[in-house]
Design a protein around this motif. Structure first.
Motif, short mmCIF file in Angstrom:
data_model
loop_
_atom_site.label_atom_id
_atom_site.label_comp_id
_atom_site.label_asym_id
_atom_site.label_seq_id
_atom_site.Cartn_x
_atom_site.Cartn_y
_atom_site.Cartn_z
N LYS A 139 28.97 21.99 25.54
CA LYS A 139 28.99 21.50 24.17
C LYS A 139 28.24 20.18 24.01
N LYS A 140 28.26 19.34 25.05
CA LYS A 140 27.58 18.04 24.96
C LYS A 140 26.08 18.15 25.23
N GLU A 141 25.64 19.25 25.79
CA GLU A 141 24.23 19.44 26.11
C GLU A 141 23.47 20.17 25.01
N TYR A 142 24.16 21.10 24.36
CA TYR A 142 23.52 21.93 23.34
C TYR A 142 24.33 21.88 22.05
N PRO A 143 23.68 21.69 20.89
CA PRO A 143 24.42 21.71 19.63
C PRO A 143 24.85 23.12 19.23
N TRP A 144 24.18 24.15 19.79
CA TRP A 144 24.54 25.52 19.46
C TRP A 144 25.48 26.09 20.53
N ASN A 145 25.95 27.28 20.30
CA ASN A 145 27.01 27.87 21.11
C ASN A 145 26.50 28.29 22.48
N SER A 146 27.15 27.82 23.53
CA SER A 146 26.81 28.23 24.89
C SER A 146 28.02 28.76 25.65
N LYS A 147 29.08 29.13 24.94
CA LYS A 147 30.27 29.63 25.62
C LYS A 147 30.03 31.04 26.16
N GLN A 148 30.85 31.42 27.13
CA GLN A 148 30.72 32.72 27.76
C GLN A 148 32.08 33.20 28.25
N ASN A 149 32.31 34.49 28.15
CA ASN A 149 33.50 35.07 28.76
C ASN A 149 33.16 36.45 29.30
N SER A 150 33.81 36.79 30.38
CA SER A 150 33.56 38.07 31.02
C SER A 150 34.85 38.60 31.60
N GLY A 151 34.89 39.91 31.77
CA GLY A 151 36.08 40.52 32.33
C GLY A 151 35.79 41.91 32.86
N THR A 152 36.56 42.31 33.85
CA THR A 152 36.48 43.67 34.39
C THR A 152 37.88 44.22 34.55
N LEU A 153 38.02 45.50 34.28
CA LEU A 153 39.28 46.21 34.46
C LEU A 153 38.98 47.46 35.26
N GLY A 154 39.61 47.59 36.43
CA GLY A 154 39.29 48.70 37.31
C GLY A 154 40.52 49.41 37.82
N ALA A 155 40.32 50.65 38.26
CA ALA A 155 41.37 51.45 38.89
C ALA A 155 40.75 52.19 40.07
N PHE A 156 41.52 52.37 41.12
CA PHE A 156 40.99 53.04 42.31
C PHE A 156 42.04 53.96 42.92
N LEU A 157 41.55 54.90 43.72
CA LEU A 157 42.40 55.85 44.41
C LEU A 157 41.81 56.08 45.79
N ASN A 158 42.65 55.94 46.82
CA ASN A 158 42.25 56.21 48.20
C ASN A 158 43.16 57.29 48.77
N SER A 159 42.56 58.27 49.42
CA SER A 159 43.33 59.35 50.02
C SER A 159 42.85 59.56 51.44
N TYR A 160 43.79 59.70 52.38
CA TYR A 160 43.47 59.87 53.79
C TYR A 160 44.02 61.22 54.24
N GLY A 161 43.12 62.19 54.43
CA GLY A 161 43.53 63.53 54.80
C GLY A 161 43.38 63.78 56.29
N ASP A 162 43.50 65.04 56.67
CA ASP A 162 43.40 65.41 58.07
C ASP A 162 41.96 65.40 58.57
N LYS A 163 41.00 65.65 57.67
CA LYS A 163 39.60 65.76 58.09
C LYS A 163 38.72 64.62 57.60
N GLY A 164 39.20 63.88 56.62
CA GLY A 164 38.37 62.80 56.11
C GLY A 164 39.12 61.96 55.10
N LYS A 165 38.43 60.92 54.60
CA LYS A 165 39.04 60.04 53.62
C LYS A 165 38.23 60.08 52.32
N PHE A 166 38.93 59.87 51.24
CA PHE A 166 38.33 60.00 49.91
C PHE A 166 38.64 58.76 49.10
N ASN A 167 37.63 58.28 48.36
CA ASN A 167 37.83 57.13 47.49
C ASN A 167 37.15 57.38 46.16
N VAL A 168 37.82 57.02 45.09
CA VAL A 168 37.20 57.06 43.76
C VAL A 168 37.66 55.81 43.02
#
Length: 593
Positions: A139-168
Motif C-alpha cells: 500500500k505504501k509503494e503503490y497507490p493502486w491495489n496490489s493485494k493478493q490471495n490464493s487458496g487450494t482445496l484438495g482431496a486424495f485417496l491411496n490404496s495398497y493392494g496385493d499387486k500394486g498401489k494406487f493414488n488419485v
C-alpha cells in the motif's frame, strides 16, 4: 523482536556458510531418516513413493506421500510460505498427518493450512488438505491495489493392494491478484487491475510392485479459466512397460528393457486482443535398454514424438496446421567407483508443450492472450560426479551443453494502443508480459550438496549457472545467469524446537522496458497521443532473500510457530515494475490430532 531476529540470523548464517542447494523435489527414502535424497536429474512427479517389489502388507502399515513444490523467492506475492519444507521445515519422524495451523503477520498477511487423512480397514487411505494465503500488498509503494490471495482445496485417496498401489488426487485452486506493476504511467488509485485464475486438477497413478510387463500408469488432467475468459484443457496418460533383471550369462550383468507410451492433448482459447487459439495432440514412444552391474550401468534409447498442432488467431485468416515427427537421442552411463564417487554422463532431448497454466506459474503477470508453441531440445549433453560419503555428505555436480529450438521466455509488453487516456483495461498499462520464442544454445553448470554434521542438523545448498546464446535476441529476458540457495534446519530441546533457515539468491537479469510520454497529434480526438520508446537492455537487479522459521512444541498436539521472510527487507523486483513484499514477520499456532 529485532534482537531475536539478529540472534537467529547469526546462528543460521554461521551453520550454513558452506552449503549450496534449492530443493524443488521432495523424495522420501525409507529406513534412512537422516538421508533425504538430494535434488537430481530424476524427475519423480507422483504423489506416492515409487519403490518396486515392496511388500504390500508392510507398505500398507506405513503409507507415505509427498508433494513436489516449486519454491520461487519466498517473499513474492505468488508464493505460499507454508508449502515448502525449505521455508518451514517439519519435525522428521514425529509429524502427524492431521493438523491445522493458522497465522497472521504484517502486510495484512493471513495464512491457513490444514491436512486430514485416515487409513481405513481395507488398506484405503483417504484425506484432504487446504491452503490459504492472503496479503494486502504494498500500500505504501503503490497507490493502486496490489493485494493478493490464493487458496487450494484438495482431496486424495491411496490404496495398497496385493499387486500394486494406487493414488488419485483432485485439487481446486484459485489465485486472485492484480497487475500492479505499472512503471511508465500514473493512473488513478481506483484503476481496475484485477486478474483471477481458477484451476481444477485430477491426477491418477497406479504402480505395480513388480517390473513385469506393465510397470506403471499415470493420468493427469487440468482445467483452467481466468478473469478474461481464457480457457485451457489439458490431459495426458503415460504407460511404462518393462521387463527387468534379465541375467546375461554368468557375467553379473543384468538387462532392463523399458518402453514408455504417452498421449497428451492440449486445447487453449483466449478471448481478448488477438484471440489466439491452440490445439495440440502429441503421441510419444520412448524405448530403452539398460545394462547394469552393481551401481554401474549403461542406458541406450531413443524417444519419438508425433505432434499434431493447430493454431489460429485474429492476426491471420484461417488455421495453421502442422504435423511433424521428432526423434531425440537418449543415453546415459554411470561408473560407480565407490558410493562416494559416481561418474555419470549422457545425452537427452525432448519436446515440451508450453501451456498457459505453466506460464502463469512462472510469471503470473502475463497477458491473457498467448501464442503457444512447443519447445524442442534437439540434444543436451551432460556429465557429472555425485556421491554419498558415509551418509554424511551427499553431493552432485554436473555440466551440460544443448541445442534448442523455440526457447520460451517472457518479453514485456508496451501499450496496446496510443490513445491519450488512462481509462484502460487492466492489462493495458505496459504492465504485462508475453511469451516469445527463439532458437539457440544453452550451457549449464549445477552443483548441489547436503551435509549432515549432526543427527539433528541438516545443511543444504545449490548453485546453478545457465547461459543462453540466442539466434535473434541479444539477451534472454527475465532469466538470471546465476541462482543459488543455502538452507539449514536444526532441532533442539529434545526435538521440541525446530529452527529453519533459507537464503535464495539470484544475479541481475536483462529485460526490455518502455518509456511512455504524451505528444501532440492534431489528428487525435483530444489532440494528444501516447508515444512509447523501447529499451531492449534494461536491468532488473539481483537479490538476496533471507528467510527464517521456528516452531516450538508446547504440547505433543500443540505448537507455536513464527516465520520471517525477506528479512533483509529488499524491495527487489522479480519482473519489471513488480516489487515484492519487504520484511515479513508472521506468527501462529498449529494443532495436531
Amino acid at each position: 523482536m529485532n534482537k531475536k531476529i539478529q540472534i537467529l540470523s547469526i546462528l543460521f548464517l554461521g551453520i550454513s556458510q558452506f552449503a549450496f542447494s534449492q530443493i524443488k523435489e521432495e523424495k522420501l527414502i525409507l529406513n534412512k531418516k537422516r538421508e533425504p535424497e538430494i535434488k537430481k536429474i530424476e524427475k519423480k512427479k507422483t504423489s506416492v513413493e515409487t519403490i518396486k517389489n515392496y511388500p504390500p502388507e508392510e507398505k500398507s502399515q506405513n503409507p507415505v506421500k509427498y508433494n513436489i513444490t516449486d519454491v520461487p523467492a519466498s517473499s513474492d506475492f505468488k508464493t505460499s510460505t507454508i508449502q515448502g519444507e525449505d521455508i518451514a521445515p517439519k519435525f522428521d519422524g514425529t509429524a502427524q498427518n492431521n493438523y491445522f495451523q493458522f497465522g497472521m503477520g504484517n502486510y495484512g498477511k493471513i495464512l491457513g493450512d490444514a491436512n486430514i487423512s485416515k487409513t481405513l480397514e481395507n488398506k484405503l487411505e483417504v484425506g484432504a488438505d487446504v491452503h490459504v494465503l492472503s496479503t494486502q500488498g504494498l500500500k505504501k509503494e503503490y497507490p493502486w491495489n496490489s493485494k493478493q490471495n490464493s487458496g487450494t482445496l484438495g482431496a486424495f485417496l491411496n490404496s495398497y493392494g496385493d499387486k500394486g498401489k494406487f493414488n488419485v488426487n483432485a485439487e481446486y485452486g484459485i489465485d486472485n491478484y492484480n497487475y500492479y506493476g505499472i512503471y511508465a504511467l500514473e493512473p488513478s488509485s481506483d484503476v481496475d487491475l484485477k486478474q483471477k485464475v481458477n484451476q481444477f486438477k485430477v491426477n491418477g497413478y497406479y504402480d505395480f510392485y513388480s517390473n513385469e510387463i506393465l510397470n506403471d500408469v499415470r493420468v493427469k488432467s487440468s482445467f483452467l479459466k481466468d478473469h478474461f475468459d481464457a480457457q485451457e484443457n489439458q490431459a495426458s496418460i503415460l504407460a511404462n512397460f518393462s521387463k527387468h533383471a534379465i541375467d546375461i550369462g554368468s557375467s553379473g550383468i543384468s538387462l532392463n528393457a523399458d518402453l514408455g507410451v504417452g498421449l497428451e492433448t492440449l486445447k487453449t482459447d483466449f478471448a481478448i486482443r488477438d484471440k489466439n487459439s491452440s490445439n495440440f495432440f502429441n503421441t510419444s514412444l520412448s524405448p530403452k535398454v539398460t545394462f547394469r552391474k552393481g551401481e554401474s550401468y549403461l542406458m541406450l534409447g531413443s524417444s519419438f514424438d508425433f505432434l499434431n498442432a493447430k493454431n489460429s488467431s485474429d492476426l491471420w485468416d484461417g488455421q495453421i496446421k502442422n504435423n511433424k515427427t521428432y526423434w531425440f537421442p537418449q543415453a546415459e552411463f554411470q561408473l560407480a567407483a565407490a558410493n562416494g564417487f559416481k561418474f555419470y554422463g549422457g545425452v537427452d532431448g525432448g519436446l515440451k508443450l508450453n501451456t498457459y497454466s505453466e506460464m502463469l506459474q512462472a510469471n503470473p503477470f502475463i497477458l491473457s492472450d498467448q501464442f503457444l508453441r512447443p519447445t524442442q531440445t534437439k540434444y543436451h549433453f551432460y556429465f557429472g560426479l555425485k556421491g554419498d560419503i558415509d551418509e554424511t555428505l551427499k553431493y552432485d555436480f554436473s555440466a551440460g551443453y544443448g541445442k534448442m529450438k523455440d526457447i520460451m521466455f517472457f518479453k514485456a509488453n508496451s501499450l496496446f494502443d496510443n490513445m491519450y487516456t488512462l481509462n484502460r483495461s487492466a492489462y493495458n498499462f505496459a504492465n504485462t508480459f508475453s511469451a516469445v520464442y527463439d532458437d539457440g544454445n544453452v550451457s549449464d553448470i549445477k552443483g548441489s550438496v547436503q551435509y549432515f554434521p549432526l543427527a539433528n542438523l541438516v545443511l543444504d545448498g545449490e548453485v546453478r549457472f545457465t547461459k543462453y546464446d540466442l539466434k535473434n535476441y541479444e539477451n534472454i529476458y527475465n532469466v538470471p545467469l546465476v541462482t543459488a540457495s543455502i538452507g539449514a534446519k536444526y532441532t533442539m530441546l529434545d526435538k521440541k524446537l525446530l529452527l529453519g533457515f533459507k537464503g535464495i539468491f539470484a544475479s541481475d537479469r536483462t529485460t526490455n522496458s518502455y518509456q511512455i510520454e504524451g505528444v501532440s497529434d492534431p489528428m487525435a480526438q483530444n489532440g494528444m497521443v501516447y508515444q512509447s520508446t523501447e529499451n531492449t537492455n534494461d536491468k532488473v537487479g539481483g537479490y538476496a532473500d533471507i528467510n527464517l522459521s521456528a516452531e516450538y512444541k508446547v504440547h505433543k498436539n500443540f505448537s507455536i510457530f513464527a516465520l520471517g521472510n525477506n528479512l533483509l527487507s529488499s524491495k527487489y523486483q522479480t519482473y519489471k515494475g513488480y516489487k515484492v513484499l519487504g520484511a515479513q514477520i508472521l506468527g501462529g499456532v498449529k494443532i495436531t490430532f
